[in-house]
Motif scaffolding. Structure first.
Motif, PDB file in Angstrom:
ATOM      1  N   GLY A  64     -48.473 -28.126 -55.859  1.00 26.49           N
ATOM      2  CA  GLY A  64     -48.104 -28.728 -54.577  1.00 26.49           C
ATOM      3  C   GLY A  64     -49.305 -28.952 -53.680  1.00 26.49           C
ATOM      4  N   LEU A  65     -50.254 -28.010 -53.695  1.00 24.33           N
ATOM      5  CA  LEU A  65     -51.458 -28.159 -52.876  1.00 24.33           C
ATOM      6  C   LEU A  65     -52.300 -29.332 -53.354  1.00 24.33           C
ATOM      7  CD1 LEU A  65     -53.341 -27.126 -50.646  1.00 24.33           C
ATOM      8  CD2 LEU A  65     -54.403 -25.623 -52.353  1.00 24.33           C
ATOM      9  N   HIS A  66     -52.433 -29.486 -54.675  1.00 24.07           N
ATOM     10  CA  HIS A  66     -53.184 -30.625 -55.211  1.00 24.07           C
ATOM     11  C   HIS A  66     -52.554 -31.946 -54.759  1.00 24.07           C
ATOM     12  CE1 HIS A  66     -56.035 -28.433 -57.655  1.00 24.07           C
ATOM     13  NE2 HIS A  66     -55.071 -27.780 -58.285  1.00 24.07           N
ATOM     14  N   ILE A  67     -51.231 -32.026 -54.849  1.00 19.51           N
ATOM     15  CA  ILE A  67     -50.542 -33.252 -54.446  1.00 19.51           C
ATOM     16  C   ILE A  67     -50.683 -33.484 -52.948  1.00 19.51           C
ATOM     17  CG2 ILE A  67     -48.284 -34.362 -54.269  1.00 19.51           C
ATOM     18  CD1 ILE A  67     -47.482 -32.914 -56.849  1.00 19.51           C
ATOM     19  N   MET A  68     -50.544 -32.419 -52.153  1.00 14.02           N
ATOM     20  CA  MET A  68     -50.655 -32.553 -50.701  1.00 14.02           C
ATOM     21  C   MET A  68     -52.054 -32.992 -50.281  1.00 14.02           C
ATOM     22  SD  MET A  68     -48.433 -29.259 -49.364  1.00 14.02           S
ATOM     23  CE  MET A  68     -49.082 -29.456 -47.708  1.00 14.02           C
ATOM     24  N   GLN A  69     -53.075 -32.468 -50.929  1.00  9.50           N
ATOM     25  CA  GLN A  69     -54.450 -32.861 -50.597  1.00  9.50           C
ATOM     26  C   GLN A  69     -54.683 -34.338 -50.883  1.00  9.50           C
ATOM     27  OE1 GLN A  69     -57.152 -31.329 -49.226  1.00  9.50           O
ATOM     28  NE2 GLN A  69     -55.903 -29.544 -48.756  1.00  9.50           N
ATOM     29  N   GLU A 205     -62.035 -38.491 -55.463  1.00  6.27           N
ATOM     30  CA  GLU A 205     -62.026 -37.048 -55.688  1.00  6.27           C
ATOM     31  C   GLU A 205     -62.993 -36.623 -56.787  1.00  6.27           C
ATOM     32  OE1 GLU A 205     -57.419 -36.297 -54.224  1.00  6.27           O
ATOM     33  OE2 GLU A 205     -57.862 -36.331 -56.370  1.00  6.27           O
ATOM     34  N   MET A 206     -63.897 -37.506 -57.154  1.00  9.65           N
ATOM     35  CA  MET A 206     -64.846 -37.190 -58.216  1.00  9.65           C
ATOM     36  C   MET A 206     -65.978 -36.285 -57.738  1.00  9.65           C
ATOM     37  SD  MET A 206     -65.320 -40.704 -60.423  1.00  9.65           S
ATOM     38  CE  MET A 206     -66.701 -40.012 -61.312  1.00  9.65           C
ATOM     39  N   VAL A 207     -66.374 -36.446 -56.467  1.00 12.13           N
ATOM     40  CA  VAL A 207     -67.577 -35.776 -55.973  1.00 12.13           C
ATOM     41  C   VAL A 207     -67.197 -34.561 -55.138  1.00 12.13           C
ATOM     42  CG1 VAL A 207     -69.668 -36.030 -54.585  1.00 12.13           C
ATOM     43  CG2 VAL A 207     -68.838 -37.943 -55.978  1.00 12.13           C
ATOM     44  N   ALA A 208     -67.646 -33.399 -55.586  1.00 14.56           N
ATOM     45  CA  ALA A 208     -67.538 -32.146 -54.822  1.00 14.56           C
ATOM     46  C   ALA A 208     -66.120 -31.870 -54.325  1.00 14.56           C
ATOM     47  CB  ALA A 208     -68.512 -32.163 -53.653  1.00 14.56           C
ATOM     48  N   ALA A 209     -65.133 -32.153 -55.135  1.00 14.78           N
ATOM     49  CA  ALA A 209     -63.753 -31.831 -54.772  1.00 14.78           C
ATOM     50  C   ALA A 209     -63.298 -30.635 -55.598  1.00 14.78           C
ATOM     51  CB  ALA A 209     -62.840 -33.024 -55.018  1.00 14.78           C
ATOM     52  N   THR A 210     -62.417 -29.856 -55.027  1.00 20.00           N
ATOM     53  CA  THR A 210     -61.844 -28.722 -55.753  1.00 20.00           C
ATOM     54  C   THR A 210     -60.323 -28.759 -55.706  1.00 20.00           C
ATOM     55  OG1 THR A 210     -61.999 -27.351 -53.760  1.00 20.00           O
ATOM     56  CG2 THR A 210     -63.830 -27.221 -55.338  1.00 20.00           C
ATOM     57  N   SER A 211     -59.783 -29.855 -55.206  1.00 17.59           N
ATOM     58  CA  SER A 211     -58.341 -30.003 -55.147  1.00 17.59           C
ATOM     59  C   SER A 211     -57.994 -31.480 -55.140  1.00 17.59           C
ATOM     60  CB  SER A 211     -57.770 -29.323 -53.897  1.00 17.59           C
ATOM     61  OG  SER A 211     -58.267 -29.943 -52.723  1.00 17.59           O
ATOM     62  N   GLY A 212     -56.732 -31.755 -55.389  1.00 17.69           N
ATOM     63  CA  GLY A 212     -56.274 -33.146 -55.451  1.00 17.69           C
ATOM     64  C   GLY A 212     -55.808 -33.469 -56.852  1.00 17.69           C
ATOM     65  N   ILE A 213     -54.772 -34.278 -56.961  1.00 20.62           N
ATOM     66  CA  ILE A 213     -54.210 -34.603 -58.260  1.00 20.62           C
ATOM     67  C   ILE A 213     -55.185 -35.424 -59.091  1.00 20.62           C
ATOM     68  CG2 ILE A 213     -53.034 -36.721 -57.493  1.00 20.62           C
ATOM     69  CD1 ILE A 213     -51.574 -34.029 -59.830  1.00 20.62           C
ATOM     70  N   GLY A 214     -55.970 -36.294 -58.432  1.00 19.88           N
ATOM     71  CA  GLY A 214     -56.985 -37.060 -59.145  1.00 19.88           C
ATOM     72  C   GLY A 214     -58.073 -36.154 -59.687  1.00 19.88           C
ATOM     73  N   TRP A 215     -58.502 -35.190 -58.864  1.00 23.06           N
ATOM     74  CA  TRP A 215     -59.515 -34.237 -59.318  1.00 23.06           C
ATOM     75  C   TRP A 215     -58.996 -33.416 -60.479  1.00 23.06           C
ATOM     76  CZ3 TRP A 215     -59.047 -28.911 -59.433  1.00 23.06           C
ATOM     77  CH2 TRP A 215     -60.195 -28.216 -59.839  1.00 23.06           C
ATOM     78  N   MET A 216     -57.725 -33.007 -60.429  1.00 19.60           N
ATOM     79  CA  MET A 216     -57.145 -32.204 -61.488  1.00 19.60           C
ATOM     80  C   MET A 216     -57.203 -32.941 -62.820  1.00 19.60           C
ATOM     81  SD  MET A 216     -53.319 -30.512 -61.670  1.00 19.60           S
ATOM     82  CE  MET A 216     -52.533 -32.003 -62.314  1.00 19.60           C
TER      83      MET A 216
END
Length: 261
Positions: A64-69, A205-216
């Motif tokens: 849920g946090l990944h999606i919310m971000q 969300e490729m650069v320096a991300a630690t959350s987000g559905i795209g980053w996942m």
């Protein structure tokens, strides 16, 4: 039953049959191991992965946090694009001199791939959400601006002249004639802008991300976690359909005449 309704029902049945056939083919091909599970996991394994992500999350963050971000970055960017691109598009559509100021810059960056200038945004705005929102904003701004600009230019001049001849002020013409006339095209432009911005989400969300559905999805691909990648893609696809469906529902409710012959 009229012809249009019958045709609509038939097309929906065909789509449903196609989806069911594809799912059966997918299940059979994975069951008989025609394709390596690394490249195409089975539907059953994807369901187990989805339940695991719902329960345990991914990399110390809940699903849920990944999606919310991701939705926070996307919706903030779309809101900023709407409140800037629409007024600017209307003003530029009404005044060719103002259009001459902004058009070269918009036409220059519009065809550029987002990753071409993302590094500059990171240098200017840092690696937090600001650069990611800016990237999504720029990807959404151009299609929304162009849709508004084109719509303003198509507003019948006699409608404006008639209002002015009856004593209407220019601000009244703007809010009572021009904006309502352009609103259906603006909403269509918003659909396009949403699609373009959403497709840029992984890049944002490729650069320096630690959350987000795209980053996942991107992070899972580094470890050949194809099950997580597929689940992430299905989630992203479902959210995209939901967002587009909300906009289309608003179009049908508010502009019943659009698309009717």
């Amino acid at each position: 039953m009229n012809e249009q309704l019958r045709k609509s029902i038939i097309t929906k049945i065909i789509s449903l049959i196609t989806i069911i056939f594809t799912l059966i083919l997918w299940m059979v091909s994975t069951k008989l191991k025609w394709i390596d599970p690394v490249f195409l996991p089975s539907p059953q394994s994807l369901w187990k992965t989805f339940l695991d992500l719902c329960h345990n999350g991914y990399k110390d963050s809940s699903l849920g946090l990944h999606i919310m971000q991701s939705m926070y970055r996307l919706l903030v960017a779309l809101l900023l694009a709407f409140v800037t691109a629409v007024p600017l598009g209307i003003v530029c559509g009404m005044n060719s001199y103002i259009l001459a100021i902004f058009e070269p810059f918009i036409e220059f960056y519009r065809p550029l791939p987002p990753l071409a200038y993302y590094t500059l945004l990171v240098l200017w705005l840092g690696i937090d959400n600001s650069s990611k929102i800016a990237l999504l904003y720029l990807s959404a701004f151009a299609p929304l601006f162009l849709a508004t600009l084109s719509s303003v230019k198509q507003v019948p001049k006699d409608r404006i002249h008639a209002a002015l001849s009856l004593g209407a002020k220019r601000m009244n013409v703007l809010f009572s004639i021009i904006f309502p006339s352009c609103l259906p095209d603006i909403i269509t432009g918003l659909r396009t802008a949403t699609g373009v911005a959403y497709s840029t989400l992984v890049a944002a969300e490729m650069v320096a991300a630690t959350s987000g559905i795209g980053w996942m999805v991107l992070d899972a691909s580094k470890y050949l976690r194809s099950d997580v990648v597929f689940v992430g893609i299905f989630i992203m696809g479902g959210i995209a359909i939901l967002l587009d469906g909300v906009i289309r529902l608003y179009q049908r409710k508010q502009f019943t005449w659009v698309g009717k012959e």
